[in-house]
Design an enzyme around this catalytic site. Structure first.
Site, mmCIF file in Angstrom:
data_model
loop_
_atom_site.group_PDB
_atom_site.id
_atom_site.type_symbol
_atom_site.label_atom_id
_atom_site.label_comp_id
_atom_site.label_asym_id
_atom_site.label_seq_id
_atom_site.Cartn_x
_atom_site.Cartn_y
_atom_site.Cartn_z
ATOM 1 N N GLU A 159 0.826 -1.208 0.000
ATOM 2 C CA GLU A 159 0.000 0.000 0.000
ATOM 3 C C GLU A 159 0.863 1.262 0.000
ATOM 4 O O GLU A 159 0.616 2.219 -0.736
ATOM 5 C CB GLU A 159 -0.919 0.017 1.232
ATOM 6 C CG GLU A 159 -1.824 -1.189 1.344
ATOM 7 C CD GLU A 159 -1.257 -2.278 2.230
ATOM 8 O OE1 GLU A 159 -2.004 -2.829 3.055
ATOM 9 O OE2 GLU A 159 -0.042 -2.593 2.098
ATOM 10 N N CYS A 218 0.062 1.053 7.506
ATOM 11 C CA CYS A 218 -0.503 1.390 6.193
ATOM 12 C C CYS A 218 -1.863 2.059 6.320
ATOM 13 O O CYS A 218 -2.225 2.902 5.499
ATOM 14 C CB CYS A 218 -0.619 0.130 5.334
ATOM 15 S SG CYS A 218 0.986 -0.525 4.846
ATOM 16 N N SER A 265 18.021 -42.811 -11.945
ATOM 17 C CA SER A 265 16.803 -41.994 -11.977
ATOM 18 C C SER A 265 16.903 -40.799 -12.924
ATOM 19 O O SER A 265 15.952 -40.041 -13.048
ATOM 20 C CB SER A 265 16.481 -41.477 -10.573
ATOM 21 O OG SER A 265 17.515 -40.637 -10.105
ATOM 22 N N ARG A 274 11.320 -24.074 -6.452
ATOM 23 C CA ARG A 274 12.298 -23.896 -5.377
ATOM 24 C C ARG A 274 12.366 -22.442 -4.907
ATOM 25 O O ARG A 274 12.541 -22.170 -3.715
ATOM 26 C CB ARG A 274 13.685 -24.335 -5.848
ATOM 27 C CG ARG A 274 13.879 -25.829 -5.917
ATOM 28 C CD ARG A 274 15.261 -26.157 -6.464
ATOM 29 N NE ARG A 274 15.449 -27.585 -6.625
ATOM 30 C CZ ARG A 274 16.440 -28.125 -7.337
ATOM 31 N NH1 ARG A 274 17.314 -27.333 -7.950
ATOM 32 N NH2 ARG A 274 16.555 -29.433 -7.430
ATOM 33 N N THR A 318 20.299 -39.239 -0.648
ATOM 34 C CA THR A 318 20.085 -38.601 -1.949
ATOM 35 C C THR A 318 21.371 -37.939 -2.440
ATOM 36 O O THR A 318 21.716 -38.013 -3.622
ATOM 37 C CB THR A 318 18.952 -37.563 -1.852
ATOM 38 O OG1 THR A 318 17.736 -38.237 -1.517
ATOM 39 C CG2 THR A 318 18.765 -36.827 -3.174
ATOM 40 N N ASN A 334 10.433 -39.091 2.343
ATOM 41 C CA ASN A 334 9.120 -38.670 1.837
ATOM 42 C C ASN A 334 7.999 -39.273 2.670
ATOM 43 O O ASN A 334 7.023 -38.601 3.019
ATOM 44 C CB ASN A 334 8.951 -39.079 0.378
ATOM 45 C CG ASN A 334 9.700 -38.188 -0.580
ATOM 46 O OD1 ASN A 334 10.193 -37.140 -0.206
ATOM 47 N ND2 ASN A 334 9.795 -38.619 -1.827
#
Length: 352
Positions: free
Chosen positions: A53, A86, A170, A186, A198, A290
């Site tokens: 604003e 604001c 992979s 990302r 990994t 995961n």
């Protein structure tokens, strides 16, 4: 007057601040004169800079905004922070109408900005494209309402749900177009998170300003690509600290983490992230993490490539438990489907 299209423009403006405003929300603003013509726009560019604003109003000369309308996706603030309130500037500039997408969830502000504007005689129109505005600031909402880091997972699988062959091969499941989208995703997050497994298997670069690596036994070292750039937060078991020398000269922070059943404590890690102002994290890892972090997950980006391994020994996307009844599945809703030919991206949220 219908304000939906103008609110869409506010949201688009707000997104320009992605990756720069955390822990603040994403906010865009449009100012109309009394004839409903756009005379200024603004957005919150980075943490510590003017709010949207103020950014929009301070560009206007000759009091052209007097008796005009201000459209903003989030309730204007009433408190002194990095910048003045604001609401005070809106009232001072003679704005007669404020159109708001959603009420601020920050308890310091929530409802108070609307109340102050109304008390000053400003007309307030609320909840314009509220659903879209809530989605825009899903990270900020999670942070404010639950004092927790927003956690997302990025996965990429074949049609039969495989992330890699049994030997770990992979590269590449998805196409270059899909991988470029991952780079964009990302940027929405304060940090990315992965595991030593990994890092060792793929030796990824994972370009980002902040990287979180879970390496209980400190099996990795500074020679892996992931350590070549960015600020590193390495979570490990304290009993392996005698191998810290492997990371000498790296921009690295070692965080000793409680361990249970030979696994790092995820609740401790996620709390540490929030306490250290990492308000959102994107997990890019394998099936074990995961699966384990799934119960803390707020969002999944699931890329699917039109390939079939046909091999039941190949690695799966999530692997952390055994169930005997299909009704024991965790359920998600698909909020969006995008095509990155030949692949697709499903954006999913847990059903709670």
């Amino acid at each position: 007057m219908q304000y939906d299209n103008l609110m869409k423009k506010c949201i688009k403006l707000a997104k320009k601040g992605e990756g720069h405003v955390s822990p603040n929300p994403l906010v865009g603003c449009i100012v109309l004169n009394k004839d409903n013509e756009i005379i200024s726009t603004g957005y919150h560019k980075k943490y510590g800079d003017n709010h949207a604003e103020r950014d929009a109003l301070l560009k206007i000369e000759n009091n052209a905004e007097k008796d005009g309308t201000l459209i903003v996706n989030l309730e204007p603030c009433t408190h002194y922070g990095k910048t003045p309130p604001c609401t005070d500037l809106i009232i001072e500039r003679g704005i007669k109408r404020v159109v708001i997408g959603m009420k601020d969830v920050n308890p310091i502000v929530s409802g108070k900005g609307i109340k102050k504007l109304k008390q000053a005689g400003v007309e307030v129109i609320e909840n314009v494209l509220e659903r879209e505005c809530l989605e825009l600031n899903e990270v900020f909402i999670k942070n404010m309402k639950y004092n927790k880091t927003f956690t997302a997972i990025k996965t990429a699988t074949t049609l039969d749900g495989k992330t890699a062959c049994a030997n770990g091969s992979s590269k590449w499941i998805t196409s270059e177009k899909a991988r470029k989208e991952v780079y964009k995703i990302r940027k929405h997050y304060d940090a990315i998170l992965t595991t030593a497994s990994t890092v060792i298997a793929d030796n990824p670069t994972m370009l980002h300003d902040k990287k979180i690596i879970l390496d209980r036994e400190l099996k990795t070292d500074k020679n892996y690509q992931i350590y070549k750039s960015g600020k590193i937060f390495l979570f490990c078991d304290e009993k392996y600290k005698n191998t810290e020398h492997k990371f000498s000269s790296c921009d690295i922070n070692l965080i000793y983490t409680p361990v249970s059943d030979n696994k790092l404590d995820l609740e401790f890690i996620l709390k540490w992230l929030f306490d250290n102002k990492i308000m959102s994290v994107l997990v890019e890892s394998g099936e074990t993490l995961n699966g384990e972090i799934l119960k803390y997950t707020d969002k999944i980006y699931h890329f699917i490539a039109p390939k079939i391994t046909g091999d039941n020994t190949s690695k799966s996307c999530f692997n952390y438990r055994k169930i005997d009844n299909i009704n024991e599945c965790m359920n998600f809703k698909i909020s969006e489907i995008k095509k990155f030919p030949p692949d697709i991206l499903l954006t999913c949220y847990p059903i709670v």
